[in-house]
Structure formats: structure tokens, C-alpha cells
Design a protein around this motif. Structure first.
Motif, PDB file in Angstrom:
ATOM      1  N   ARG A  97       2.307   2.134  -8.057  1.00 28.76           N
ATOM      2  CA  ARG A  97       2.869   2.065  -6.705  1.00 28.76           C
ATOM      3  C   ARG A  97       4.345   1.700  -6.818  1.00 28.76           C
ATOM      4  O   ARG A  97       4.701   0.729  -7.498  1.00 28.76           O
ATOM      5  CB  ARG A  97       2.118   1.043  -5.858  1.00 28.76           C
ATOM      6  CG  ARG A  97       2.757   0.814  -4.492  1.00 28.76           C
ATOM      7  CD  ARG A  97       1.817   0.127  -3.528  1.00 28.76           C
ATOM      8  NE  ARG A  97       0.926   1.095  -2.877  1.00 28.76           N
ATOM      9  CZ  ARG A  97      -0.371   0.906  -2.694  1.00 28.76           C
ATOM     10  NH1 ARG A  97      -0.953  -0.172  -3.150  1.00 28.76           N
ATOM     11  NH2 ARG A  97      -1.092   1.821  -2.065  1.00 28.76           N
ATOM     12  N   LEU A  98       5.190   2.481  -6.190  1.00 29.04           N
ATOM     13  CA  LEU A  98       6.636   2.302  -6.257  1.00 29.04           C
ATOM     14  C   LEU A  98       7.128   1.847  -4.892  1.00 29.04           C
ATOM     15  O   LEU A  98       7.019   2.592  -3.908  1.00 29.04           O
ATOM     16  CB  LEU A  98       7.322   3.612  -6.647  1.00 29.04           C
ATOM     17  CG  LEU A  98       6.710   4.362  -7.844  1.00 29.04           C
ATOM     18  CD1 LEU A  98       7.395   5.716  -8.024  1.00 29.04           C
ATOM     19  CD2 LEU A  98       6.815   3.533  -9.102  1.00 29.04           C
ATOM     20  N   ALA A 182       1.397  15.223 -13.407  1.00 28.98           N
ATOM     21  CA  ALA A 182       2.063  14.188 -12.628  1.00 28.98           C
ATOM     22  C   ALA A 182       2.076  14.595 -11.168  1.00 28.98           C
ATOM     23  O   ALA A 182       2.063  15.787 -10.832  1.00 28.98           O
ATOM     24  CB  ALA A 182       3.490  13.972 -13.133  1.00 28.98           C
ATOM     25  N   CYS A 183       2.086  13.603 -10.319  1.00 27.54           N
ATOM     26  CA  CYS A 183       2.108  13.851  -8.875  1.00 27.54           C
ATOM     27  C   CYS A 183       2.770  12.655  -8.199  1.00 27.54           C
ATOM     28  O   CYS A 183       2.544  11.501  -8.591  1.00 27.54           O
ATOM     29  CB  CYS A 183       0.685  14.052  -8.349  1.00 27.54           C
ATOM     30  SG  CYS A 183       0.561  14.281  -6.555  1.00 27.54           S
ATOM     31  N   VAL A 184       3.602  12.918  -7.205  1.00 24.53           N
ATOM     32  CA  VAL A 184       4.213  11.858  -6.402  1.00 24.53           C
ATOM     33  C   VAL A 184       3.579  11.887  -5.016  1.00 24.53           C
ATOM     34  O   VAL A 184       3.525  12.936  -4.373  1.00 24.53           O
ATOM     35  CB  VAL A 184       5.734  12.047  -6.295  1.00 24.53           C
ATOM     36  CG1 VAL A 184       6.345  10.978  -5.375  1.00 24.53           C
ATOM     37  CG2 VAL A 184       6.384  11.983  -7.677  1.00 24.53           C
ATOM     38  N   HIS A 191       7.498   3.477   0.298  1.00 28.01           N
ATOM     39  CA  HIS A 191       6.249   3.288  -0.432  1.00 28.01           C
ATOM     40  C   HIS A 191       5.777   4.631  -0.994  1.00 28.01           C
ATOM     41  O   HIS A 191       5.488   5.554  -0.233  1.00 28.01           O
ATOM     42  CB  HIS A 191       5.170   2.692   0.473  1.00 28.01           C
ATOM     43  CG  HIS A 191       5.474   1.292   0.918  1.00 28.01           C
ATOM     44  ND1 HIS A 191       6.295   1.021   1.976  1.00 28.01           N
ATOM     45  CD2 HIS A 191       5.061   0.092   0.419  1.00 28.01           C
ATOM     46  CE1 HIS A 191       6.383  -0.298   2.130  1.00 28.01           C
ATOM     47  NE2 HIS A 191       5.646  -0.870   1.202  1.00 28.01           N
ATOM     48  N   HIS A 192       5.751   4.725  -2.324  1.00 31.58           N
ATOM     49  CA  HIS A 192       5.285   5.926  -3.014  1.00 31.58           C
ATOM     50  C   HIS A 192       4.298   5.526  -4.108  1.00 31.58           C
ATOM     51  O   HIS A 192       4.267   4.374  -4.547  1.00 31.58           O
ATOM     52  CB  HIS A 192       6.448   6.703  -3.641  1.00 31.58           C
ATOM     53  CG  HIS A 192       7.397   7.285  -2.652  1.00 31.58           C
ATOM     54  ND1 HIS A 192       8.352   6.519  -1.991  1.00 31.58           N
ATOM     55  CD2 HIS A 192       7.568   8.566  -2.204  1.00 31.58           C
ATOM     56  CE1 HIS A 192       9.045   7.290  -1.184  1.00 31.58           C
ATOM     57  NE2 HIS A 192       8.601   8.537  -1.294  1.00 31.58           N
ATOM     58  N   VAL A 193       3.517   6.475  -4.551  1.00 27.78           N
ATOM     59  CA  VAL A 193       2.615   6.279  -5.694  1.00 27.78           C
ATOM     60  C   VAL A 193       2.873   7.411  -6.681  1.00 27.78           C
ATOM     61  O   VAL A 193       2.954   8.589  -6.289  1.00 27.78           O
ATOM     62  CB  VAL A 193       1.133   6.273  -5.262  1.00 27.78           C
ATOM     63  CG1 VAL A 193       0.217   6.289  -6.489  1.00 27.78           C
ATOM     64  CG2 VAL A 193       0.837   5.046  -4.404  1.00 27.78           C
TER      65      VAL A 193
END
Length: 555
Positions: A97-98, A182-184, A191-193
């Protein structure tokens, strides 16, 4: 052996050591360097140089037109993939989690730069008449960006859990590069994952740390609009290592390594017979469960001190206690535990992504009447000997020992132990906070009957992850074993001279529950012998239910 002990301790702490033109170099690239360790490394530098620079051919770039063989470790995974078909047992997922002002274009650019930099991430595997080969493909990583920000909170979290699970459990086709995805996922403006997954045939635990460090460095550079990525060129690539390993590890070198292991493991029992909750199925599956707990700072520090007092490392003390637990559970005094090693024995391999890890088998022959110090000395000797002979690929060891094969369990060992002391694998991104989310996958893969993995919790203690085969054990059973391991550690620290067969491994509450001390005895038994009591009851009540299981009953 003192030099080997220092080398083992440094590697377990994530400290890099290498020989450079007759000088010893060391750097805490991904771990911690204590003043005491640094002083001992300097004091024993010549002995360490002898360990770090064994006679072996130079590692260099391959001829461009050369066919690329698989490394020994890759060939084992290729064989399993061909035998078992596509599966997720060897997937290596990571979910982060970013939180912060994320630059999605910089994320995509950084990921693609890492893939271009490491040939292993662009490798696919083909089958030929002469066996499998690896091919470095000219491909670019596709990174979809999914926006869930418009969904209600509960629906968004359910969708995210499904994506994390999918990322971890979707199989790879080893014949199609890249063996990385990979996936964003966007949850909101800040809030990103990030979902990542690699197949083990092109990566290992150390590689994931390399990937994340380079990813973080590249992201920071791209966000700052740096002209050139801040990464030095790689001297070799993984296919170079595979070719080098094949050319070097043969003949007398291979026989010397093999002889040590044959001597160590000949006569090892075929199966560690842990008490299972269910019968062992004829074919081993990989569906696993996880029990998590913690070993507190005081206990870890005390075990580290005890181990050092006996010339051992924390890893050896914890492994010795794990072997005692397995012995008490199985009733066996001769058993084996598998443990992974990074196996990056050449400095040019330190910064590469690829499957270098090897598996070492540490045999334990316990004398239940001896003290912990005696058993620890045995574990120390065998661990150091294993490190000294770590070049032999595990698959060659299995072929040479040739244990009785059974599709219901893994050969040579069925329990594994690891201590990951390296820290700092998550990159520092400008203006971002990163948090792992792998627990959302809610499904583990159990390669063995039972595995114990330990890693620092950031406060001096250790986070323990017990992974178990759900076909064999209930979570409650493994939880009891985790509690028993902690109790055994306490017993070792309080009475290290006590016979290992007499060490306490059940808490007072468990003992009371088991022995029934909390409840008064209703009446005295009418007979002295247990079997006579059964015979008397059977004679008096022959039609009473004796055993029930699901929908079946026996009188």
C-alpha cells in the motif's frame, strides 16, 4: 571453522563480504553491522579471505551466440512444472500500500527499467530435444492501472482482496516472458496499492530485496527528472551464472561436494512422523495455512547471548530448539530440517535478480540425556559444514542419496526453518509511506509439512510465521506447537544444563488441562490396568457407542 562461523553470522545479518585483490571488503548493504562484528571481521580477515576466495573459474559474460542452459535450481522447478502442470506453489507475490502523492508514470517507468536491466526478468523457457533452455526475450512489462476510487468502501476493499489473491495465485506459463507481473490499483488521490508477483524460477528472497532497492532508487530519480538512473552497470547476468555453474560444478569438484553430504545424510529416516490431524493423502498438495506469533525482545536477546557463549549464532540456537521440538512431537531422535541459503558466493552475484538460493539439510541426532549445550555444539558443527559445502545443488543431493520416493511428502526433509535477519528491503520513496499487504491473500502455499520462518519485528524481537499443510494439520494444532516452541526456548534459557529430553515444552495451563488437575476425580477406577478397564466396559455395555466419526459409529 571460526572464520566460517563469522561468515555465517555476517550473512545472516545481511552484511555483504567479498575479496578484492587480496583485501577483505564488507558492507552492510541490506542489514546491520555491529561494532563487535566489524572488529571480529577485521581480526580474522585472512581466514575469511581463504573462505571467500576458493579456487574456482572466473565468472564472466557468455558468448552471445551460446545456447543458454538452465541452472541446476531452475531445472528442478522446470521439471516440477512439467510434472505437476501450472500452479501457484512457486509464485513470489508482494503487495504494497502506497500512501502519498504517487507518480504513477514514474512507477511504470521504474518497473520497466528494472525488467530491462535484469535478463532473468525477461527469460522464458523452451523445451528442445536436448533438454530445456532459457531464452532472453525482447519484451516490455505491461503494468495495468486499475481505478477503484469510485466504489463504496466495502466494495472497494472486497475488490482489492480479490485482486491481491488473484495476483498471488494465478499461475505463470514458464514458456512466456516476462515471468513477472505488476499492477497499480488506485484507491484514492493519495492511496494506491502496488501488486507484484514473480515466479521462483527467475527470483528468490534475496532478489526481491534487490528488486525493491533498485525500484526505489529509480523511482526517486524519475520523480526528480534525473538524466541518468543512479545504478551501476551489472558485470554479469543470470544466464552467465547458469552457464558458469554448469561448466564448473562437475567432475572432482562435484564429487568432493557430494561425498560430504552422502556421509552426513546416509541412513537418515525417510519421514519425520509428526502427529497429524488427518491421514496423509497419497499425493502432496500445496494448500497451506499460517499461524503467526511473536518472540519477544528479551527472549531473543537472551538466546543470542546463550548461543554466543557457546561459540554459536542466534540462528543455530533457534534451529537447535526447533529440532528439539520436532523430536518431542515425533518421538524421533534422528531427523532433518531444511534451511535456505542465499548462495551468492561470488561478489558479482550480489546485485543480480535470479534464482540462486539453495537448500541445505541439517541433520539432528539428539541425545535426550545430554544438555542443550551438547546439542547446540552438534548443530553448530553441522551448520558450518553445510555452509562450507553449500555449492552442491539440492536436486543433485536428492539424486545421490536416492531416498525412498513417495508422492505424499518431500524427499530428505519435511520441516524447514529460516531466519531472515536482513532488514530494509522496502525502498524509501520521496513523500511516500509503504506498507506490506500480503496478508490479504489469505492463502499460503505449503511446500513442506511444517515451516517456521523468523524475521525481525523492528523492535529487537522476532515475528514467527508457521506455515503448515492444511491436508495434515489444524490451525489449533500448529498454534499449540508454536506455544510449545516459545516454552522450550524459555526452558533452555532457564535450565540450559538440563537434559533436552526433560526440558519443559508445555505451559502450566496446558499441562493442567491435559492431566485433568483442574477437575476432581469423580470416582476411583475399578481396575488397575487401562486395557482391563476397556474390557470390563465392553463386557458390560457391548452395544454402547465406542467410536464416532462423521456419520459412522462403532459399538
Amino acid at each position: 571453522m571460526d572464520a566460517l562461523l563469522l561468515l555465517a553470522e555476517a550473512r545472516q545479518l545481511g552484511v555483504r563480504l567479498w575479496a578484492d585483490r587480496g583485501r577483505l571488503r564488507f558492507q552492510a548493504a541490506s542489514g546491520v553491522m555491529t561494532p563487535g562484528l566489524q572488529a571480529r571481521l577485521t581480526e580474522h580477515k585472512q581466514a575469511l579471505l581463504d573462505c571467500l576466495a576458493p579456487p574456482r573459474p572466473a565468472l564472466c559474460r557468455r558468448d552471445e551466440d551460446a545456447l543458454l542452459p538452465l541452472s541446476h535450481a531452475q531445472q528442478r522447478l522446470w521439471f516440477l512444472w512439467r510434472l505437476e502442470g501450472p500452479g501457484a506453489a512457486y509464485n513470489m507475490p508482494m503487495s504494497l500500500r502506497l500512501q502519498g502523492a504517487l507518480s504513477v508514470p514514474s512507477v511504470l517507468r521504474s518497473l520497466r527499467a528494472v525488467v530491462r536491466r535484469h535478463e532473468a526478468l525477461r527469460t522464458q523457457f523452451i523445451e528442445t530435444a536436448d533438454g530445456p533452455l532459457q531464452v532472453v526475450a525482447d519484451v516490455e512489462l505491461q503494468v495495468p492501472v486499475l481505478d477503484l476510487s469510485g466504489l463504496p468502501h466495502e466494495q472497494r476493499q472486497a475488490q482489492l482482496r480479490a485482486l491481491v489473491k488473484d495476483n498471488a495465485q494465478t499461475p505463470f506459463d514458464l514458456q512466456q516472458a516476462p515471468l513477472m507481473r505488476a499492477c497499480v490499483v488506485r484507491e484514492g488521490p493519495h492511496h494506491h496499492v502496488l501488486l507484484l508477483c514473480l515466479h521462483h524460477i527467475v527470483s528468490d528472497g534475496w532478489s526481491m530485496g534487490v528488486l525493491m532497492r533498485e525500484f526505489g532508487a529509480l523511482y526517486g530519480a524519475f520523480v526528480d527528472d534525473a538524466n541518468a538512473p543512479p545504478l551501476a552497470a551489472l558485470p554479469v547476468q543470470y544466464p552467465d551464472f547458469a552457464q558458469w555453474q554448469r561448466s564448473w560444478l562437475q567432475g572432482e569438484v562435484l564429487e568432493s561436494q557430494t561425498s560430504y553430504w552422502v556421509e552426513q545424510l546416509t541412513g537418515l529416516p525417510t519421514l519425520l512422523e509428526l502427529p497429524t490431524d488427518r491421514p496423509r493423502p497419497p499425493h502432496k498438495g500445496y494448500r497451506g495455512g499460517v499461524v503467526r506469533c511473536a518472540l519477544p525482545t528479551t527472549l531473543v536477546a537472551a538466546m543470542d547471548t546463550l548461543a554466543q557463549r557457546h561459540g554459536a549464532t542466534l540462528f543455530m540456537g533457534l534451529l537447535a530448539t526447533f529440532q528439539i521440538l520436532l523430536s518431542r512431537l515425533s518421538g524421533q531422535t534422528d531427523l532433518a530440517v531444511g534451511t535456505p541459503t542465499a548462495h551468492r558466493t561470488h561478489p558479482d552475484l550480489e546485485g543480480l535478480i535470479g534464482f540462486f538460493a539453495n537448500t541445505l539439510v541439517i541433520r539432528g541426532e539428539l541425545d535426550l540425556a545430554a544438555g542443550f549445550d551438547t546439542h547446540l555444539a552438534q548443530v553448530r558443527q553441522r551448520t558450518l559444514g553445510a555452509y562450507e559445502h553449500q555449492d552442491l545443488p539440492f536436486e543433485h543431493l536428492v539424486d545421490r542419496i536416492n531416498p525412498e520416493r513417495n508422492l505424499g511428502y518431500t524427499p530428505l526433509f519435511q520441516a524447514s526453518f529460516s531466519l531472515n535477519n536482513a532488514t530494509g528491503t522496502l525502498p524509501a520513496w520521496p513523500g511516500m509511506h509503504l506498507e506490506p499487504l500480503d496478508s490479504l491473500a489469505d492463502q499460503a502455499h505449503a511446500k513442506f509439512d511444517l515451516s517456521l520462518g523468523l524475521q525481525p519485528d523492528g523492535e529487537g524481537g522476532l515475528a514467527a510465521t508457521w506455515t503448515y499443510d492444511e491436508a495434515l494439520f489444524e490451525a489449533s494444532t500448529v498454534q499449540r506447537w508454536a506455544d510449545a516452541y516459545a516454552t522450550l526456548l524459555q526452558s533452555v534459557l532457564h535450565t540450559p544444563q538440563a537434559p533436552v529430553g526433560a526440558l519443559a515444552w508445555m505451559s502450566a495451563a496446558q499441562r493442567q488441562q491435559l492431566l485433568g488437575f483442574s477437575a476432581p476425580v469423580a470416582s476411583a477406577l475399578p481396575v488397575d490396568l487401562v486395557h482391563a478397564g476397556f474390557e470390563a466396559q465392553a463386557a458390560q455395555r457391548p452395544h454402547a457407542i465406542a467410536v464416532s466419526f462423521e456419520d459412522q459409529q462403532l459399538s
